[in-house]
Design an enzyme around this catalytic site. Structure first.
Site, PDB file in Angstrom:
ATOM      1  N   TYR A 167     -12.259  -7.280  -7.384  1.00 59.96           N
ATOM      2  CA  TYR A 167     -11.739  -6.093  -6.678  1.00 59.96           C
ATOM      3  C   TYR A 167     -12.842  -5.038  -6.570  1.00 59.96           C
ATOM      4  CZ  TYR A 167      -8.728  -1.982  -5.832  1.00 59.96           C
ATOM      5  OH  TYR A 167      -8.145  -0.848  -5.304  1.00 59.96           O
ATOM      6  N   LYS A 196     -14.566  -3.475  -3.205  1.00 62.01           N
ATOM      7  CA  LYS A 196     -14.421  -2.045  -2.908  1.00 62.01           C
ATOM      8  C   LYS A 196     -15.805  -1.388  -2.793  1.00 62.01           C
ATOM      9  CE  LYS A 196      -9.996  -1.597  -2.464  1.00 62.01           C
ATOM     10  NZ  LYS A 196      -9.403  -1.086  -1.229  1.00 62.01           N
TER      11      LYS A 196
HETATM   12  N1  LIG Z   1      -2.929   2.974  -6.219  1.00 66.52           N
HETATM   13  C1  LIG Z   1      -4.098   3.113  -6.788  1.00 66.52           C
HETATM   14  O1  LIG Z   1      -4.195   3.544  -7.964  1.00 66.52           O
HETATM   15  C2  LIG Z   1      -5.356   2.794  -6.017  1.00 66.52           C
HETATM   16  C3  LIG Z   1      -6.577   3.212  -6.563  1.00 66.52           C
HETATM   17  C4  LIG Z   1      -7.739   2.999  -5.853  1.00 66.52           C
HETATM   18  C5  LIG Z   1      -7.687   2.397  -4.618  1.00 66.52           C
HETATM   19  N2  LIG Z   1      -6.500   1.976  -4.102  1.00 66.52           N
HETATM   20  C6  LIG Z   1      -6.530   1.395  -2.741  1.00 66.52           C
HETATM   21  O2  LIG Z   1      -5.709   2.188  -1.899  1.00 66.52           O
HETATM   22  C7  LIG Z   1      -5.289   1.416  -0.791  1.00 66.52           C
HETATM   23  C8  LIG Z   1      -3.801   1.637  -0.563  1.00 66.52           C
HETATM   24  O3  LIG Z   1      -3.067   1.082  -1.651  1.00 66.52           O
HETATM   25  P1  LIG Z   1      -1.787   1.792  -2.243  1.00 66.52           P
HETATM   26  O4  LIG Z   1      -2.092   2.156  -3.628  1.00 66.52           O
HETATM   27  O5  LIG Z   1      -1.310   2.826  -1.307  1.00 66.52           O
HETATM   28  O6  LIG Z   1      -0.783   0.537  -2.344  1.00 66.52           O
HETATM   29  P2  LIG Z   1       0.584   0.182  -1.612  1.00 66.52           P
HETATM   30  O7  LIG Z   1       0.998  -1.145  -2.135  1.00 66.52           O
HETATM   31  O8  LIG Z   1       1.550   1.309  -1.736  1.00 66.52           O
HETATM   32  O9  LIG Z   1       0.162   0.074  -0.088  1.00 66.52           O
HETATM   33  C9  LIG Z   1      -0.700  -0.939   0.373  1.00 66.52           C
HETATM   34  C10 LIG Z   1      -0.171  -1.420   1.716  1.00 66.52           C
HETATM   35  O10 LIG Z   1      -1.131  -2.335   2.255  1.00 66.52           O
HETATM   36  C11 LIG Z   1      -0.434  -3.425   2.798  1.00 66.52           C
HETATM   37  N3  LIG Z   1      -1.293  -4.608   2.845  1.00 66.52           N
HETATM   38  C12 LIG Z   1      -1.722  -5.343   1.784  1.00 66.52           C
HETATM   39  N4  LIG Z   1      -2.474  -6.377   2.230  1.00 66.52           N
HETATM   40  C13 LIG Z   1      -2.496  -6.277   3.580  1.00 66.52           C
HETATM   41  C14 LIG Z   1      -3.085  -7.060   4.588  1.00 66.52           C
HETATM   42  N5  LIG Z   1      -3.781  -8.161   4.309  1.00 66.52           N
HETATM   43  N6  LIG Z   1      -2.921  -6.683   5.879  1.00 66.52           N
HETATM   44  C15 LIG Z   1      -2.201  -5.573   6.177  1.00 66.52           C
HETATM   45  N7  LIG Z   1      -1.602  -4.801   5.261  1.00 66.52           N
HETATM   46  C16 LIG Z   1      -1.748  -5.154   3.968  1.00 66.52           C
HETATM   47  C17 LIG Z   1       0.781  -3.621   1.885  1.00 66.52           C
HETATM   48  O11 LIG Z   1       1.814  -4.354   2.535  1.00 66.52           O
HETATM   49  C18 LIG Z   1       1.156  -2.181   1.578  1.00 66.52           C
HETATM   50  O12 LIG Z   1       2.110  -1.675   2.478  1.00 66.52           O
HETATM   51  C19 LIG Z   1      -5.658  -0.028  -1.120  1.00 66.52           C
HETATM   52  O13 LIG Z   1      -6.817  -0.371  -0.380  1.00 66.52           O
HETATM   53  C20 LIG Z   1      -5.960   0.015  -2.610  1.00 66.52           C
HETATM   54  O14 LIG Z   1      -6.873  -0.996  -2.985  1.00 66.52           O
HETATM   55  C21 LIG Z   1      -5.328   2.159  -4.776  1.00 66.52           C
END
Ligand SMILES: NC(=O)c1ccc[n+]([C@@H]2O[C@H](COP(=O)([O-])OP(=O)(O)OC[C@H]3O[C@@H](n4cnc5c(N)ncnc54)[C@H](O)[C@@H]3O)[C@@H](O)[C@H]2O)c1
Length: 272
Positions: free
Chosen positions: A174, A178
């Site tokens: 991951y 990233k």
């Molecule tokens: N939540 C955290 O603590 C955190 C921290 C750092 C980075 N992130 C990043 O933030 C971004 C958003 O994540 P989030 O936390 O809002 O999670 P989330 O699960 O609430 O939202 C992620 C969305 O992406 C969609 N998704 C996943 N794979 C997909 C694909 N192949 N094609 C299209 N849509 C897809 C999912 O269906 C979901 O609706 C991600 O890239 C995640 O890696 C999250």
């Protein structure tokens, strides 16, 4: 304050849940003329923290008086992504802002225990999916004129992770994918600054979303996340949406290739 995005059309991946959803709603509330909501499904991640989880993002935008459409897109499938861009242009006439929030994370495990399947999935969604969306965005922006009032021809906001900035245990694949988003932001920005296209990135810390629900409910992990976050609270999706709006607005038009850590200080060093 006057709306910051009048007439602008946004395409957001991962728009059904968490940060993508918060950003899609924020962009619509700030005057966007249309939002193309792309995700695997219109329904939000059921593990999410949103109060109105049962209403799909595009519907919510329309209920609030905005314009939006949903497109089923797996970002690791270039054809589906391309069709979503075409659908956005066909419906709203243009695309000005592309936010790449869709991403894949898997529960913590040691590097030695990771396998090819995990790496392939991480690379095809996080690295390749985000890169494809960036290229499609740039190609669309190049067909459109520079907007002097906005200071840009088009904007891309990538969502990476602070795990791509500093190392955390148990998430090598991951973190590496990233980090690739952070660097494609910089390298892409240098190629297209001459075109007045801004490419910036937000690297979030620990944010309460469906993706992170299991971690937020695990006492050992939450203790670790709180210790690693100097700010008195962990993040919420709107913390990220606020910074995304800044990166979408005129005020940030002379910023490109930047990775903003929005993380309550997680990447600063060891908290006391
Ligand atoms: N939540 C955290 O603590 C955190 C921290 C750092 C980075 N992130 C990043 O933030 C971004 C958003 O994540 P989030 O936390 O809002 O999670 P989330 O699960 O609430 O939202 C992620 C969305 O992406 C969609 N998704 C996943 N794979 C997909 C694909 N192949 N094609 C299209 N849509 C897809 C999912 O269906 C979901 O609706 C991600 O890239 C995640 O890696 C999250």
């Amino acid at each position: 304050m006057a709306p910051r995005l009048p007439g602008k059309v946004a395409l957001v991946t991962g728009a059904s849940s968490g940060m993508g959803r918060a950003i899609a709603l924020a962009v619509a509330a700030d005057g966007a003329a249309g939002v193309v909501c792309c995700d695997l499904r219109p329904e939000a991640n059921p593990a999410g923290f949103e109060a109105d989880l049962n209403i799909p993002t595009a519907e919510l935008i329309i209920q609030r008086g905005g314009k939006a459409l949903f497109r089923k897109v797996d970002i690791s499938n270039p054809k589906e992504l391309e069709e979503a861009f075409l659908a956005g242009v066909s419906e709203f006439g243009r695309i000005d802002l592309v936010v790449n929030s869709a991403g894949y994370w898997a529960p913590f495990r040691l590097f030695v225990d990771e396998d090819e399947e995990l790496w392939n999935k991480m690379v095809s969604i996080n690295t390749l999916g985000t890169a494809t969306s960036n290229r499609l965005a740039i190609r669309q922006f190049l067909k459109q004129e520079y907007d002097p009032a906005w200071g840009s021809r088009g904007r891309i906001i990538n969502i990476s992770s602070c795990a791509g900035v500093v190392a955390f245990p148990g998430e090598v694949a991951y973190s590496a994918t990233k980090a690739s988003i952070n660097h494609l932001t910089r390298a892409g920005a240098i190629d297209h600054a001459k075109d007045a296209i801004n490419i910036n990135c937000i690297a979030p810390g620990a944010v309460a979303t469906g993706m992170a629900r299991a971690n937020f409910e695990n006492q050992d992990i939450i203790k670790h996340m709180k210790k690693a976050t100097p700010w008195p609270r962990l993040g919420v999706a709107d913390d990220i949406a606020g910074v995304a709006l800044f990166l979408a607005s005129k005020e940030s038009s002379w910023m490109t290739g930047q990775v903003l850590n929005v993380d309550g200080g997680m990447t600063l060093g060891v908290a006391p």
